[in-house]
Enzyme design. Structure first.
Site, PDB file in Angstrom:
ATOM      1  N   LYS A  89       0.818  -1.203   0.000  1.00 42.20           N
ATOM      2  CA  LYS A  89       0.000   0.000   0.000  1.00 42.20           C
ATOM      3  C   LYS A  89       0.854   1.255   0.000  1.00 42.20           C
ATOM      4  O   LYS A  89       0.389   2.350  -0.289  1.00 42.20           O
ATOM      5  CB  LYS A  89      -0.884   0.013   1.269  1.00 42.20           C
ATOM      6  CG  LYS A  89      -1.739  -1.213   1.438  1.00 42.20           C
ATOM      7  CD  LYS A  89      -2.357  -1.232   2.854  1.00 42.20           C
ATOM      8  CE  LYS A  89      -2.989  -2.568   3.095  1.00 42.20           C
ATOM      9  NZ  LYS A  89      -3.225  -2.790   4.539  1.00 42.20           N
ATOM     10  N   GLY A  90       2.113   1.066   0.374  1.00 43.07           N
ATOM     11  CA  GLY A  90       2.964   2.215   0.681  1.00 43.07           C
ATOM     12  C   GLY A  90       3.182   3.185  -0.463  1.00 43.07           C
ATOM     13  O   GLY A  90       3.389   4.379  -0.242  1.00 43.07           O
ATOM     14  N   GLU A 145       7.554   2.281  -6.273  1.00 39.98           N
ATOM     15  CA  GLU A 145       7.705   1.723  -4.920  1.00 39.98           C
ATOM     16  C   GLU A 145       7.994   2.864  -3.937  1.00 39.98           C
ATOM     17  O   GLU A 145       8.617   3.867  -4.312  1.00 39.98           O
ATOM     18  CB  GLU A 145       8.849   0.686  -4.948  1.00 39.98           C
ATOM     19  CG  GLU A 145       9.222   0.052  -3.637  1.00 39.98           C
ATOM     20  CD  GLU A 145       8.148  -0.823  -3.006  1.00 39.98           C
ATOM     21  OE1 GLU A 145       7.057  -0.286  -2.752  1.00 39.98           O
ATOM     22  OE2 GLU A 145       8.423  -2.002  -2.722  1.00 39.98           O
ATOM     23  N   ASP A 146       7.555   2.699  -2.723  1.00 42.68           N
ATOM     24  CA  ASP A 146       7.828   3.740  -1.718  1.00 42.68           C
ATOM     25  C   ASP A 146       9.282   3.701  -1.264  1.00 42.68           C
ATOM     26  O   ASP A 146       9.959   4.728  -1.182  1.00 42.68           O
ATOM     27  CB  ASP A 146       6.880   3.619  -0.507  1.00 42.68           C
ATOM     28  CG  ASP A 146       6.867   2.229   0.137  1.00 42.68           C
ATOM     29  OD1 ASP A 146       7.520   1.296  -0.393  1.00 42.68           O
ATOM     30  OD2 ASP A 146       6.192   2.069   1.174  1.00 42.68           O
ATOM     31  N   ASP A 149      14.569  -1.361   0.075  1.00 43.96           N
ATOM     32  CA  ASP A 149      15.286  -1.677   1.312  1.00 43.96           C
ATOM     33  C   ASP A 149      16.225  -2.863   1.058  1.00 43.96           C
ATOM     34  O   ASP A 149      17.308  -2.694   0.508  1.00 43.96           O
ATOM     35  CB  ASP A 149      14.232  -1.945   2.391  1.00 43.96           C
ATOM     36  CG  ASP A 149      14.797  -2.148   3.768  1.00 43.96           C
ATOM     37  OD1 ASP A 149      15.867  -1.615   4.066  1.00 43.96           O
ATOM     38  OD2 ASP A 149      14.158  -2.842   4.584  1.00 43.96           O
ATOM     39  N   LYS A 177      17.450   2.640   0.564  1.00 47.80           N
ATOM     40  CA  LYS A 177      18.367   2.377   1.687  1.00 47.80           C
ATOM     41  C   LYS A 177      19.430   1.409   1.180  1.00 47.80           C
ATOM     42  O   LYS A 177      19.348   0.201   1.431  1.00 47.80           O
ATOM     43  CB  LYS A 177      17.606   1.724   2.848  1.00 47.80           C
ATOM     44  CG  LYS A 177      16.680   2.631   3.609  1.00 47.80           C
ATOM     45  CD  LYS A 177      16.281   2.003   4.947  1.00 47.80           C
ATOM     46  CE  LYS A 177      14.845   1.659   5.002  1.00 47.80           C
ATOM     47  NZ  LYS A 177      14.371   1.097   6.292  1.00 47.80           N
ATOM     48  N   PHE A 198      14.303   3.581  10.031  1.00 47.17           N
ATOM     49  CA  PHE A 198      12.938   3.146   9.727  1.00 47.17           C
ATOM     50  C   PHE A 198      12.077   4.390   9.651  1.00 47.17           C
ATOM     51  O   PHE A 198      12.025   5.183  10.591  1.00 47.17           O
ATOM     52  CB  PHE A 198      12.406   2.169  10.777  1.00 47.17           C
ATOM     53  CG  PHE A 198      11.204   1.426  10.272  1.00 47.17           C
ATOM     54  CD1 PHE A 198      11.364   0.248   9.549  1.00 47.17           C
ATOM     55  CD2 PHE A 198       9.924   1.915  10.469  1.00 47.17           C
ATOM     56  CE1 PHE A 198      10.261  -0.430   9.047  1.00 47.17           C
ATOM     57  CE2 PHE A 198       8.815   1.245   9.968  1.00 47.17           C
ATOM     58  CZ  PHE A 198       8.985   0.068   9.256  1.00 47.17           C
ATOM     59  N   VAL A 199      11.434   4.566   8.519  1.00 49.15           N
ATOM     60  CA  VAL A 199      10.690   5.805   8.286  1.00 49.15           C
ATOM     61  C   VAL A 199       9.198   5.532   8.139  1.00 49.15           C
ATOM     62  O   VAL A 199       8.796   4.430   7.760  1.00 49.15           O
ATOM     63  CB  VAL A 199      11.219   6.544   7.037  1.00 49.15           C
ATOM     64  CG1 VAL A 199      12.616   7.068   7.270  1.00 49.15           C
ATOM     65  CG2 VAL A 199      11.181   5.650   5.806  1.00 49.15           C
ATOM     66  N   ASP A 205       4.404   2.865   6.578  1.00 50.29           N
ATOM     67  CA  ASP A 205       3.710   2.558   7.837  1.00 50.29           C
ATOM     68  C   ASP A 205       4.623   1.958   8.889  1.00 50.29           C
ATOM     69  O   ASP A 205       5.721   1.468   8.605  1.00 50.29           O
ATOM     70  CB  ASP A 205       2.581   1.554   7.571  1.00 50.29           C
ATOM     71  CG  ASP A 205       3.123   0.142   7.292  1.00 50.29           C
ATOM     72  OD1 ASP A 205       4.014   0.009   6.414  1.00 50.29           O
ATOM     73  OD2 ASP A 205       2.688  -0.810   7.960  1.00 50.29           O
ATOM     74  N   ARG A 211       0.556   6.048   7.774  1.00 47.38           N
ATOM     75  CA  ARG A 211       0.671   6.206   6.315  1.00 47.38           C
ATOM     76  C   ARG A 211       0.212   7.589   5.865  1.00 47.38           C
ATOM     77  O   ARG A 211       0.654   8.084   4.840  1.00 47.38           O
ATOM     78  CB  ARG A 211      -0.173   5.143   5.592  1.00 47.38           C
ATOM     79  CG  ARG A 211       0.326   3.719   5.744  1.00 47.38           C
ATOM     80  CD  ARG A 211      -0.410   2.817   4.751  1.00 47.38           C
ATOM     81  NE  ARG A 211      -0.251   1.401   5.048  1.00 47.38           N
ATOM     82  CZ  ARG A 211       0.759   0.648   4.624  1.00 47.38           C
ATOM     83  NH1 ARG A 211       1.724   1.189   3.923  1.00 47.38           N
ATOM     84  NH2 ARG A 211       0.812  -0.637   4.914  1.00 47.38           N
TER      85      ARG A 211
HETATM   86  P1  IMP Z   1      12.428  -4.742   0.661  1.00 48.89           P
HETATM   87  O1  IMP Z   1      11.775  -5.929   0.038  1.00 48.89           O
HETATM   88  O2  IMP Z   1      13.238  -5.095   1.867  1.00 48.89           O
HETATM   89  O3  IMP Z   1      13.201  -3.893  -0.322  1.00 48.89           O
HETATM   90  O4  IMP Z   1      11.292  -3.868   1.296  1.00 48.89           O
HETATM   91  C1  IMP Z   1      10.368  -3.183   0.582  1.00 48.89           C
HETATM   92  C2  IMP Z   1       9.198  -2.860   1.480  1.00 48.89           C
HETATM   93  O5  IMP Z   1       9.519  -2.936   2.873  1.00 48.89           O
HETATM   94  C3  IMP Z   1       8.726  -1.463   1.256  1.00 48.89           C
HETATM   95  O6  IMP Z   1       7.837  -1.374   0.193  1.00 48.89           O
HETATM   96  C4  IMP Z   1       8.070  -1.147   2.565  1.00 48.89           C
HETATM   97  O7  IMP Z   1       6.757  -1.622   2.570  1.00 48.89           O
HETATM   98  C5  IMP Z   1       8.866  -1.918   3.595  1.00 48.89           C
HETATM   99  N1  IMP Z   1       9.847  -1.063   4.259  1.00 48.89           N
HETATM  100  C6  IMP Z   1      11.187  -1.122   4.159  1.00 48.89           C
HETATM  101  N2  IMP Z   1      11.757  -0.184   4.885  1.00 48.89           N
HETATM  102  C7  IMP Z   1      10.758   0.512   5.459  1.00 48.89           C
HETATM  103  C8  IMP Z   1      10.712   1.652   6.334  1.00 48.89           C
HETATM  104  O8  IMP Z   1      11.736   2.243   6.724  1.00 48.89           O
HETATM  105  N3  IMP Z   1       9.484   2.074   6.687  1.00 48.89           N
HETATM  106  C9  IMP Z   1       8.338   1.488   6.275  1.00 48.89           C
HETATM  107  N4  IMP Z   1       8.329   0.428   5.467  1.00 48.89           N
HETATM  108  C10 IMP Z   1       9.537  -0.046   5.060  1.00 48.89           C
END
Ligand code: IMP
Length: 225
Positions: A89-90, A145-146, A149, A177, A198-199, A205, A211
């Site tokens: 949803k982000g 994508e928001d 990570d 990140k 963590f944001v 969220d 959100r």
């Molecule tokens: P990844 O698969 O680890 O790259 O993570 C992607 C998803 O993790 C993002 O779309 C977010 O939903 C969540 N996420 C990663 N870091 C954060 C954060 O700092 N705050 C909130 N959601 C995060």
């Protein structure tokens, strides 16, 4: 343009109250709608206040950067049509703003994956819980994508989407990140590169909350899970 580094700014709220009272596990900040025009003035015209949170990127900084990203994406598309795929949803607020900064004929689609559950830690596993509504074969695709990570989500989605043979596949992420990366993947368009924080806010969220904060804020460490 190069991704920007974070420039922490002090919110009106934090300039009046100590951030050492920042959120502790089980003591998340309360949101409240200001009940008078005066209180609205004290939070920089915000429609919502939040206590004890450091603002990492203000709504103005976000708006400016999203406008720049939209111009770059428009330029790269050379007048061709686009399918924007938001990762729910982000990414919803980012997709809404970015789409209005892109000057080509664009359609929307959305996918949803499992993510961080209730806390700040990832389970590591990615599962698709909502697929695309329409085929992207032969289309110019922009995955929106928001935050990038570990890279697990976007690596999984990129593989999935490439199976449909789009004409092009690019990735736009508002935040990146890089120090957290597990899967080797880079976005084509990055709003801001940030350290391992963590944001929350602007779609992002913590346990499904925050959100709708208009600014991107730092969630202090200390996961109750
Ligand atoms: P990844 O698969 O680890 O790259 O993570 C992607 C998803 O993790 C993002 O779309 C977010 O939903 C969540 N996420 C990663 N870091 C954060 C954060 O700092 N705050 C909130 N959601 C995060």
């Amino acid at each position: 343009m190069e991704p920007l580094s974070p420039q922490p700014i002090e919110s009106a709220e934090s300039s009046n109250s100590s951030t050492s009272e920042a959120v502790k596990p089980g003591n998340e900040p309360d949101l409240h709608i200001p009940d008078s025009p005066d209180s609205r003035d004290t939070v920089c015209m915000a429609t919502m206040t939040y206590q004890g949170l450091e603002v990492l990127f203000s709504r103005q900084q976000i708006a400016e950067r999203v406008t720049e990203m939209g111009a770059q994406i428009t330029n790269d598309l050379n007048g061709e049509k686009l399918v924007m795929i938001g990762v729910l949803k982000g990414a919803a607020p980012f997709l809404a703003d970015l789409s209005r900064a892109i000057q080509v004929d664009a359609t929307f689609d959305f996918v949803a994956t499992t993510s961080y559950g209730k806390g700040q830690r990832s389970s590591g596993a990615v599962k698709l819980i909502k697929d695309l509504d329409h085929s992207i074969e032969g289309k110019n695709v922009l995955v929106v994508e928001d935050i990038l990570d570990t890279g697990l989500t976007l690596s999984y989605l990129r593989k999935l989407f490439l199976q449909q043979h789009p004409k092009s596949l690019r990735i736009a992420t508002l935040l990146d990140k890089p120090s957290r990366r597990i899967e080797k993947i880079e976005a084509d368009y990055v709003g801001f590169s940030i350290p391992n924080l963590f944001v929350i806010g602007y779609g992002m969220d913590y346990a499904e909350r925050y959100r709708n904060l208009p600014d991107i804020c730092v969630m202090p460490p200390g996961d109750p899970e």
